[in-house]
Design a protein around this motif. Structure first.
Motif, PDB file in Angstrom:
ATOM      1  N   CYS A 173      56.074  13.356  95.736  1.00 45.91           N
ATOM      2  CA  CYS A 173      55.333  13.100  94.500  1.00 45.91           C
ATOM      3  C   CYS A 173      56.301  13.236  93.329  1.00 45.91           C
ATOM      4  O   CYS A 173      56.364  14.260  92.650  1.00 45.91           O
ATOM      5  CB  CYS A 173      54.181  14.090  94.374  1.00 45.91           C
ATOM      6  SG  CYS A 173      52.989  13.674  93.088  1.00 45.91           S
ATOM      7  N   TYR A 192      47.578  11.696 101.657  1.00 46.90           N
ATOM      8  CA  TYR A 192      47.802  10.340 102.175  1.00 46.90           C
ATOM      9  C   TYR A 192      47.635  10.297 103.688  1.00 46.90           C
ATOM     10  O   TYR A 192      47.023   9.369 104.236  1.00 46.90           O
ATOM     11  CB  TYR A 192      49.200   9.877 101.767  1.00 46.90           C
ATOM     12  CG  TYR A 192      49.576   8.531 102.323  1.00 46.90           C
ATOM     13  CD1 TYR A 192      48.862   7.387 101.988  1.00 46.90           C
ATOM     14  CD2 TYR A 192      50.660   8.395 103.187  1.00 46.90           C
ATOM     15  CE1 TYR A 192      49.213   6.148 102.505  1.00 46.90           C
ATOM     16  CE2 TYR A 192      51.015   7.165 103.697  1.00 46.90           C
ATOM     17  CZ  TYR A 192      50.291   6.045 103.360  1.00 46.90           C
ATOM     18  OH  TYR A 192      50.634   4.825 103.869  1.00 46.90           O
ATOM     19  N   TYR A 202      54.784   8.023  99.083  1.00 40.95           N
ATOM     20  CA  TYR A 202      53.770   9.078  99.088  1.00 40.95           C
ATOM     21  C   TYR A 202      54.275  10.363  99.736  1.00 40.95           C
ATOM     22  O   TYR A 202      53.570  11.372  99.730  1.00 40.95           O
ATOM     23  CB  TYR A 202      52.517   8.600  99.817  1.00 40.95           C
ATOM     24  CG  TYR A 202      51.875   7.387  99.187  1.00 40.95           C
ATOM     25  CD1 TYR A 202      51.542   7.365  97.839  1.00 40.95           C
ATOM     26  CD2 TYR A 202      51.605   6.247  99.945  1.00 40.95           C
ATOM     27  CE1 TYR A 202      50.955   6.260  97.260  1.00 40.95           C
ATOM     28  CE2 TYR A 202      51.002   5.129  99.379  1.00 40.95           C
ATOM     29  CZ  TYR A 202      50.687   5.143  98.033  1.00 40.95           C
ATOM     30  OH  TYR A 202      50.104   4.037  97.462  1.00 40.95           O
ATOM     31  N   SER A 235      50.613  15.835  98.262  1.00 43.73           N
ATOM     32  CA  SER A 235      50.379  14.392  98.167  1.00 43.73           C
ATOM     33  C   SER A 235      50.521  13.715  99.516  1.00 43.73           C
ATOM     34  O   SER A 235      49.739  12.823  99.858  1.00 43.73           O
ATOM     35  CB  SER A 235      51.334  13.769  97.148  1.00 43.73           C
ATOM     36  OG  SER A 235      52.683  13.907  97.557  1.00 43.73           O
ATOM     37  N   THR A 236      51.500  14.142 100.311  1.00 42.30           N
ATOM     38  CA  THR A 236      51.647  13.522 101.628  1.00 42.30           C
ATOM     39  C   THR A 236      50.505  13.925 102.555  1.00 42.30           C
ATOM     40  O   THR A 236      50.054  13.128 103.385  1.00 42.30           O
ATOM     41  CB  THR A 236      53.010  13.866 102.248  1.00 42.30           C
ATOM     42  OG1 THR A 236      53.207  13.050 103.405  1.00 42.30           O
ATOM     43  CG2 THR A 236      53.109  15.322 102.652  1.00 42.30           C
ATOM     44  N   ARG A 256      44.632   7.141  99.622  1.00 44.07           N
ATOM     45  CA  ARG A 256      45.782   6.850  98.772  1.00 44.07           C
ATOM     46  C   ARG A 256      45.701   7.670  97.485  1.00 44.07           C
ATOM     47  O   ARG A 256      44.688   7.631  96.782  1.00 44.07           O
ATOM     48  CB  ARG A 256      45.827   5.369  98.414  1.00 44.07           C
ATOM     49  CG  ARG A 256      46.002   4.423  99.581  1.00 44.07           C
ATOM     50  CD  ARG A 256      45.672   3.007  99.158  1.00 44.07           C
ATOM     51  NE  ARG A 256      44.295   2.913  98.679  1.00 44.07           N
ATOM     52  CZ  ARG A 256      43.793   1.833  98.077  1.00 44.07           C
ATOM     53  NH1 ARG A 256      44.550   0.774  97.879  1.00 44.07           N
ATOM     54  NH2 ARG A 256      42.534   1.831  97.660  1.00 44.07           N
TER      55      ARG A 256
END
Length: 497
Positions: free
Chosen positions: A461, A254, A458, A250-251, A259
């Protein structure tokens, strides 16, 4: 004592669908920014063994990763969750010589040690900036030795110590931070002392001006079973493989410029500004710098900037307060960035801090905002004087609140989560003391907003954090902003986390 139950804030994902848990949302509906990025083009730097472990981990997230625990939703695979591929090869791949890294980690002076190790990683990254291709995210894979030796209190065993020649005493180093010597050799010698001796913070501070998103990850995080203790178990307890897959993926998404989610059903025109103070030990008088994390709730993104340094700490009150001019400048910058993004000033500006704002600060805050903007000051800190226990074996529910009066309430952002059937913590959950100390706002509105802001990290998660992202990020990135001589230009969250 009557407890309130706040509804769990929902998050918005692909196809305009909403759900509470980001992992459920990504699995069922995909990310919010569908089509913003066409895939993750990674670059990686590390030792040969570290790079091999990284690509082995990348291969593992191409398909499902399941820990078989209800509290850890399974990871469906990167492309299945985010709708784009995670490249199986790097745009760039740079090898750090393991012998040189080990020798650097044995330098006895901690400033020289960390500075040398940082540049073993940052210099190869900088050399790629002139290339036509750019990576979406640089993965900086470090052995555990770097984590153990490259922090402020780290020491090197005496029998391994390497001493570098230096012409500087500690007093001379402090003096040369603010004065330029007539001797070029001394000016070069003082450079390592212009940075805090913390590998991760210094690396990110050094690379801020290059606009290069980085993800620092330890080899033992990617391959815990490569590092076993004498009983045959991993030396580190890092959670399950699915947890690591969710967090790092997730990072990465991002940091690639997209997003994964944002809060659903938000009021338009609302801006949040978290302010924390960090001691800048590199300043001549050890001044305190104000660091702001600005979150645009309606867009789900934010900026970080460094305020002016000054004598903000008062021994008389044991608290930190900006001058009127510094407070006005901070808000003016926040409003200007909001106008740049949305085309209009915010209708409401909530300023979060860990202490009550004094009269000078508040005059500065209100002077820096347009007359059409309602400015509200909110103090948020962990409550030490109230504990709530629930009969039985389960912790109290996340999202419970107790309103003490019209301007003060307690909010439990940590607690038992029915979706996961667990409380992801060890101690009795601490509540947050929410104090609307300046301006006017409905307490229920403030509580709902603070709870929503716990779901915008972010970098992890998870279902929700224990504190709002405004203060969490301002505190974390403050360590980077005071790690060295960095620019004061507002930059996005993704360069810091």
């Amino acid at each position: 004592m009557q407890m309130l139950r706040l509804p769990e804030p929902k998050l918005l994902f692909g196809h305009n669908q909403t759900i509470e848990d980001p992992r459920d949302g990504l699995t069922l509906f995909g990310p919010l920014d569908v089509g913003r990025t066409y895939g993750i083009r990674p670059a990686v730097i590390g030792t040969r063994a570290g790079i091999a472990r990284f690509w082995r981990w990348v291969q593992s997230i191409q398909g499902p990763v399941n820990d078989d625990k209800r509290s850890r939703p399974p990871f469906p695979g990167f492309e299945a969750a985010f709708g784009v591929p995670f490249g199986a090869s790097g745009v760039f791949e740079r090898v750090v010589d393991e012998e040189s890294l080990t020798n650097a980690c044995n330098i006895v002076d901690v400033h020289q040690r960390v500075h040398t190790v940082v540049h073993l990683y940052s210099d190869p990254i900088r050399k790629t900036l002139d290339e036509d291709e750019r990576a979406d995210v640089w993965f900086v894979v470090v052995p555990d030795l770097v984590y153990e030796r490259c922090r402020p209190q780290s020491v090197v065993p005496r029998w391994l110590q390497v001493k570098l020649p230096t012409r500087l005493s500690s007093g001379m180093a402090r003096k040369l931070r603010t004065e330029v010597s007539m001797f070029d050799e001394l000016n070069q010698d003082v450079v390592p002392y212009n940075f805090q001796p913390h590998f991760r913070n210094q690396l990110k501070a050094v690379l801020l001006d290059s606009n290069t998103p980085t993800q620092v990850v330890r080899e033992s995080t990617l391959a815990p079973y490569d590092f076993l203790n004498k009983f045959g178990y991993p030396r580190r307890r890092i959670g399950g493989a699915s947890e690591v897959a969710w967090n790092v993926s997730s990072t990465a998404f991002y940091k690639a410029g997209a997003r994964p989610w944002k809060v659903a059903d938000v009021r338009p025109g609302v801006c949040y500004l978290g302010i924390v103070f960090k001691r800048d030990d590199l300043a001549e008088d050890g001044r305190w710098s104000s660091c702001g994390a600005q979150m645009f709730l309606d867009s789900g993104d934010g900026l970080v900037f460094k305020g002016t340094g000054g004598p903000w700490y008062s021994e008389a009150t044991n608290s930190y307060h900006l001058s009127e001019g510094a407070a006005q400048t901070l808000v003016e910058r926040a409003v200007a960035s909001f106008v740049e993004r949305t085309g209009a000033p915010p209708r409401e500006l909530f300023i979060h801090g860990k202490a009550r704002f004094d009269d000078d600060e508040w005059r500065g805050f209100t002077s820096g905002a347009p007359r059409t903007t309602d400015v509200v000051g909110v103090r948020i800190r962990h409550a030490e004087d109230l504990r709530v226990y629930r009969p039985g074996t389960k912790a109290l529910l996340r999202g419970l609140a107790y309103q003490r009066d019209q301007r003060t309430a307690f909010l439990w952002a940590q607690g038992f989560i029915p979706r996961l059937w667990t409380y992801p913590g060890r101690e009795v959950p601490k509540g947050l003391l929410i104090d609307v100390c300046r301006g006017r706002a409905g307490m229920h509105t403030v509580l709902r907003d603070v709870l929503a802001l716990t779901k915008l990290n972010y970098n992890a998660c998870t279902y929700g954090d224990g504190e709002p992202v405004t203060l969490k990020f301002a505190d974390a990135v403050g360590e980077i902003l005071t790690a060295g001589p960095v620019t004061g230009v507002p930059l996005p969250f993704r360069l810091y986390i």
